[in-house]
Design a protein around this motif. Structure first.
Motif, PDB file in Angstrom:
ATOM      1  N   ALA B  73       0.838  -1.191   0.000  1.00  0.00           N
ATOM      2  CA  ALA B  73       0.000   0.000   0.000  1.00  0.00           C
ATOM      3  C   ALA B  73       0.877   1.246   0.000  1.00  0.00           C
ATOM      4  N   LEU B  74       0.211   2.394  -0.019  1.00  0.00           N
ATOM      5  CA  LEU B  74       0.964   3.645  -0.108  1.00  0.00           C
ATOM      6  C   LEU B  74       1.788   3.903   1.140  1.00  0.00           C
ATOM      7  N   ARG B  75       1.279   3.455   2.290  1.00  0.00           N
ATOM      8  CA  ARG B  75       1.992   3.726   3.538  1.00  0.00           C
ATOM      9  C   ARG B  75       1.991   2.485   4.412  1.00  0.00           C
ATOM     10  N   GLY B  76       2.797   2.530   5.446  1.00  0.00           N
ATOM     11  CA  GLY B  76       2.741   1.456   6.435  1.00  0.00           C
ATOM     12  C   GLY B  76       3.808   0.411   6.223  1.00  0.00           C
ATOM     13  N   GLY B  77       4.156  -0.285   7.305  1.00  0.00           N
ATOM     14  CA  GLY B  77       5.119  -1.358   7.202  1.00  0.00           C
ATOM     15  C   GLY B  77       6.561  -0.918   7.389  1.00  0.00           C
ATOM     16  N   TYR B  78       6.763   0.368   7.702  1.00  0.00           N
ATOM     17  CA  TYR B  78       8.131   0.837   7.865  1.00  0.00           C
ATOM     18  C   TYR B  78       8.265   1.704   9.112  1.00  0.00           C
ATOM     19  N   HIS B  79       9.496   1.799   9.602  1.00  0.00           N
ATOM     20  CA  HIS B  79       9.762   2.577  10.801  1.00  0.00           C
ATOM     21  C   HIS B  79      10.402   3.904  10.407  1.00  0.00           C
ATOM     22  N   ALA B  80       9.812   5.003  10.850  1.00  0.00           N
ATOM     23  CA  ALA B  80      10.228   6.327  10.378  1.00  0.00           C
ATOM     24  C   ALA B  80      11.648   6.709  10.788  1.00  0.00           C
ATOM     25  N   GLN B  81      12.107   6.187  11.920  1.00  0.00           N
ATOM     26  CA  GLN B  81      13.440   6.581  12.395  1.00  0.00           C
ATOM     27  C   GLN B  81      14.566   5.791  11.733  1.00  0.00           C
ATOM     28  N   LEU B  82      14.199   4.708  11.042  1.00  0.00           N
ATOM     29  CA  LEU B  82      15.239   3.878  10.430  1.00  0.00           C
ATOM     30  C   LEU B  82      15.388   4.205   8.952  1.00  0.00           C
ATOM     31  N   THR B  83      16.570   3.905   8.421  1.00  0.00           N
ATOM     32  CA  THR B  83      16.826   4.202   7.013  1.00  0.00           C
ATOM     33  C   THR B  83      16.108   3.195   6.116  1.00  0.00           C
ATOM     34  N   GLY B  84      16.078   3.516   4.833  1.00  0.00           N
ATOM     35  CA  GLY B  84      15.497   2.598   3.864  1.00  0.00           C
ATOM     36  C   GLY B  84      16.175   1.247   3.939  1.00  0.00           C
ATOM     37  N   ARG B  85      17.522   1.266   4.024  1.00  0.00           N
ATOM     38  CA  ARG B  85      18.277   0.018   4.078  1.00  0.00           C
ATOM     39  C   ARG B  85      17.911  -0.798   5.327  1.00  0.00           C
ATOM     40  N   GLU B  86      17.826  -0.116   6.474  1.00  0.00           N
ATOM     41  CA  GLU B  86      17.510  -0.841   7.718  1.00  0.00           C
ATOM     42  C   GLU B  86      16.098  -1.420   7.676  1.00  0.00           C
ATOM     43  N   ASN B  87      15.162  -0.639   7.148  1.00  0.00           N
ATOM     44  CA  ASN B  87      13.797  -1.135   7.026  1.00  0.00           C
ATOM     45  C   ASN B  87      13.727  -2.339   6.097  1.00  0.00           C
ATOM     46  N   ALA B  88      14.419  -2.247   4.975  1.00  0.00           N
ATOM     47  CA  ALA B  88      14.405  -3.349   4.014  1.00  0.00           C
ATOM     48  C   ALA B  88      15.037  -4.597   4.634  1.00  0.00           C
ATOM     49  N   THR B  89      16.163  -4.412   5.333  1.00  0.00           N
ATOM     50  CA  THR B  89      16.823  -5.539   5.981  1.00  0.00           C
ATOM     51  C   THR B  89      15.864  -6.236   6.940  1.00  0.00           C
ATOM     52  N   PHE B  90      15.114  -5.425   7.687  1.00  0.00           N
ATOM     53  CA  PHE B  90      14.156  -5.995   8.632  1.00  0.00           C
ATOM     54  C   PHE B  90      13.162  -6.922   7.914  1.00  0.00           C
ATOM     55  N   MET B 130       8.604   8.865  -2.577  1.00  0.00           N
ATOM     56  CA  MET B 130       9.760   8.017  -2.282  1.00  0.00           C
ATOM     57  C   MET B 130       9.344   6.839  -1.419  1.00  0.00           C
ATOM     58  N   HIS B 131       8.445   7.121  -0.482  1.00  0.00           N
ATOM     59  CA  HIS B 131       7.922   6.097   0.404  1.00  0.00           C
ATOM     60  C   HIS B 131       7.295   4.964  -0.411  1.00  0.00           C
ATOM     61  N   SER B 132       6.446   5.341  -1.361  1.00  0.00           N
ATOM     62  CA  SER B 132       5.762   4.296  -2.120  1.00  0.00           C
ATOM     63  C   SER B 132       6.706   3.609  -3.094  1.00  0.00           C
ATOM     64  N   ARG B 133       7.726   4.327  -3.569  1.00  0.00           N
ATOM     65  CA  ARG B 133       8.698   3.674  -4.451  1.00  0.00           C
ATOM     66  C   ARG B 133       9.441   2.580  -3.692  1.00  0.00           C
ATOM     67  N   LEU B 134       9.813   2.895  -2.456  1.00  0.00           N
ATOM     68  CA  LEU B 134      10.468   1.878  -1.622  1.00  0.00           C
ATOM     69  C   LEU B 134       9.533   0.680  -1.440  1.00  0.00           C
ATOM     70  N   GLY B 135       8.260   0.984  -1.102  1.00  0.00           N
ATOM     71  CA  GLY B 135       7.290  -0.085  -0.877  1.00  0.00           C
ATOM     72  C   GLY B 135       7.131  -0.977  -2.097  1.00  0.00           C
ATOM     73  N   PHE B 136       7.043  -0.350  -3.251  1.00  0.00           N
ATOM     74  CA  PHE B 136       6.852  -1.118  -4.474  1.00  0.00           C
ATOM     75  C   PHE B 136       8.097  -1.949  -4.787  1.00  0.00           C
ATOM     76  N   ALA B 137       9.272  -1.347  -4.633  1.00  0.00           N
ATOM     77  CA  ALA B 137      10.525  -2.067  -4.891  1.00  0.00           C
ATOM     78  C   ALA B 137      10.662  -3.268  -3.962  1.00  0.00           C
ATOM     79  N   MET B 138      10.269  -3.089  -2.698  1.00  0.00           N
ATOM     80  CA  MET B 138      10.355  -4.190  -1.730  1.00  0.00           C
ATOM     81  C   MET B 138       9.548  -5.390  -2.192  1.00  0.00           C
ATOM     82  N   SER B 139       8.317  -5.128  -2.650  1.00  0.00           N
ATOM     83  CA  SER B 139       7.483  -6.269  -3.045  1.00  0.00           C
ATOM     84  C   SER B 139       8.045  -6.933  -4.301  1.00  0.00           C
TER      85      SER B 139
END
Lengths: 262, 220
Positions: B73-90, B130-139
């Motif tokens: 989705a457009l939002r959710g599933g990520y932690h705001a204080q962590l970087t894109g890399r850290e969120n993806a690693t999680f 950028m948020h949604s681009r990360l989300g889409f790339a993750m999936s």
């Protein structure tokens, strides 16, 4: 490729590991001094209490340095109190993570309690080393097995308390306001700055209901040779922990779906 | 194949219980992509969440042996204080990838999302695009049998849109999507079948066009 059929316990283990690694980075995230706070917070309590009690009413038994005595009370107390508050917020601050089906609310609580336990042990070792090596206090570690045994019962108790706080905090947000009402009085009845030996018997009978008093005294008996503790027992602490765990897990099981979908 | 069996879902509130689905039975055939239509509040996102195993029916069940993504989705599933890399690693860790695979896919996500140096910055500094681009790339970094997509096909600028369309089309050779979108055009592009949610029930159409026209009639 991924999502190979795995035993649920293996899945839970990797989820807890991932959450733990994440919490490790965010636990002190907003604070400038980072992990130094883990030592500074108990140190501040010790300094303040030492100053206050330097005017009198000092209760530490003969032969035990007062700051060391305080440390053995403050550290377990703060561990318990942090587990309550961080357990209570575990689900709220991890809400986005339930987007991934493997992540269950209880995992967020377990990860947080583990982190609190590690932080607290680290701080404990630092404080005692500083006191023993640099400040010249006497830090006897008489019976290490005893100390470890107390914590082996105490950490699961912290988990039970954290999980109960988590479920209640989600179902009734008002509980978050009530938390200090439990924490403050506990500070004064858990034996941080007194011993059971010096208490009048009528008062002691009531205070002995509090498992934290058992934790602190049993540990001190393991630290200091000839430390006298009255009425505390491993049996009571163990029983209290078992009952709390049962209660916590039953409560969690009853409301686990509501925690995610609230 | 995904079977929804006797599913009932309601939300309780101060003003009484509100039913989203009542005794729904439907079977999604093997490998078919499905577009979900329905009015606001009809339960499209709730259905996706139940398919994704992150919301739970009051009774009944969703039965499948296939792997299903989280709802992207457009939002959710990520932690705001962590970087894109850290969120993806999680997320990769939660899905049980080993460290080598994680490194490899982090590169993929960094590259695909076009986040550049923002990949090393906390998510609170991201724009919503950028948020949604990360989300889409993750999936896209995973190989699922089904991708659940909630309103996220039209994110990013023109170039990113083209790229994400291409990636999703490639995925569709081996996988299917189940998607919610207000853009009826993109539903028609990606989906073969359609599902309309109306009055706590669902209707499955063999052709997405039929679902869209049924939905348009509903609106009038």
């Amino acid at each position: 490729m991924q999502q190979v059929q795995q035993h649920p316990l293996l899945i839970q283990r990797r989820v807890i590991f991932a959450l733990f690694a994440r919490e490790l980075k965010t636990r002190f995230g907003k604070w400038r001094l980072g992990y130094a706070w883990a030592v500074l917070e108990p140190a501040a309590h010790i300094v303040v209490l030492t100053i206050i009690f330097s005017f009198g009413f000092r209760y530490s038994p003969p032969g035990i340095d007062f700051p060391v005595f305080l440390t053995t009370g403050i550290v377990p107390f703060l561990l318990f109190s942090h587990c309550l508050s961080s357990g209570m917020k575990a689900v709220d601050s991890n809400r986005g993570m339930f987007n991934y089906r493997f992540v269950k609310p209880i995992d967020t609580v377990i990860a947080r309690i583990l982190l609190e336990a590690f932080v607290s042990f680290g701080a404990y070792i630092c404080l005692l080393t500083i006191m023993g090596v640099f400040l010249g206090y006497d830090v006897p570690v008489n019976n290490i097995v005893g100390i470890v045994s107390v914590f082996a019962i105490f950490v699961p108790l912290c988990f039970a308390a954290g999980l109960i706080a988590c479920v209640l905090g989600c179902l009734f947000p008002e509980t978050q306001k009530a938390l200090p009402l439990i924490n403050r009085p506990l500070y004064f009845v858990s034996g941080i700055f007194f011993t059971t030996e010096r208490l009048p018997e009528e008062l002691l009978t009531y205070l002995l209901w509090n498992p934290l008093l058992h934790v602190i005294e049993l540990q001190r008996a393991a630290f200091f040779p000839n430390f006298v503790t009255i009425g505390t027992s491993y049996q009571y602490l163990f029983g209290f922990t078992l009952v709390s765990l049962a209660l916590a897990l039953a409560l969690y099981r009853a409301y686990r779906y509501r925690l995610v979908t609230l | 194949m995904i079977e929804i069996i006797n599913l009932t879902k309601s939300y309780g509130g101060k003003h009484g219980r509100h039913y989203v689905f009542r005794n729904v039975n439907v079977t999604f055939p093997e490998g078919k992509s499905i577009g979900i239509v329905g009015r606001n509040g009809a339960g499209k996102t709730t259905l996706l969440r139940m398919l994704g195993g992150i919301d739970f029916p009051d009774s009944g069940e969703v039965r499948t042996k296939k792997t299903i993504s989280w709802p992207v989705a457009l939002r959710g599933g990520y932690h705001a204080q962590l970087t894109g890399r850290e969120n993806a690693t999680f997320v990769f860790r939660v899905f049980g990838l080993d460290e080598d695979a994680i490194q490899e896919r982090l590169e993929f996500v960094k590259d695909f999302s076009e986040l550049g140096e923002y990949f090393e910055m906390p998510l609170q500094t991201y724009s919503s695009g950028m948020h949604s681009r990360l989300g889409f790339a993750m999936s896209m970094a995973f190989e699922f049998d089904y991708y659940l997509i909630d309103e996220i096909t039209a994110v990013g600028d023109r170039f990113f849109k083209r790229k994400s369309r291409k990636a999703l089309t490639e995925k569709r050779e081996k996988a299917a999507v189940i998607m919610v979108s207000h853009s009826l055009g993109s539903l028609a592009d990606y989906c073969e079948m359609g599902l309309m949610i109306e009055n706590q029930e669902v209707r499955l159409f063999d052709k997405i066009e039929d679902a869209i026209s049924a939905y348009e009639k509903l609106e009038n």
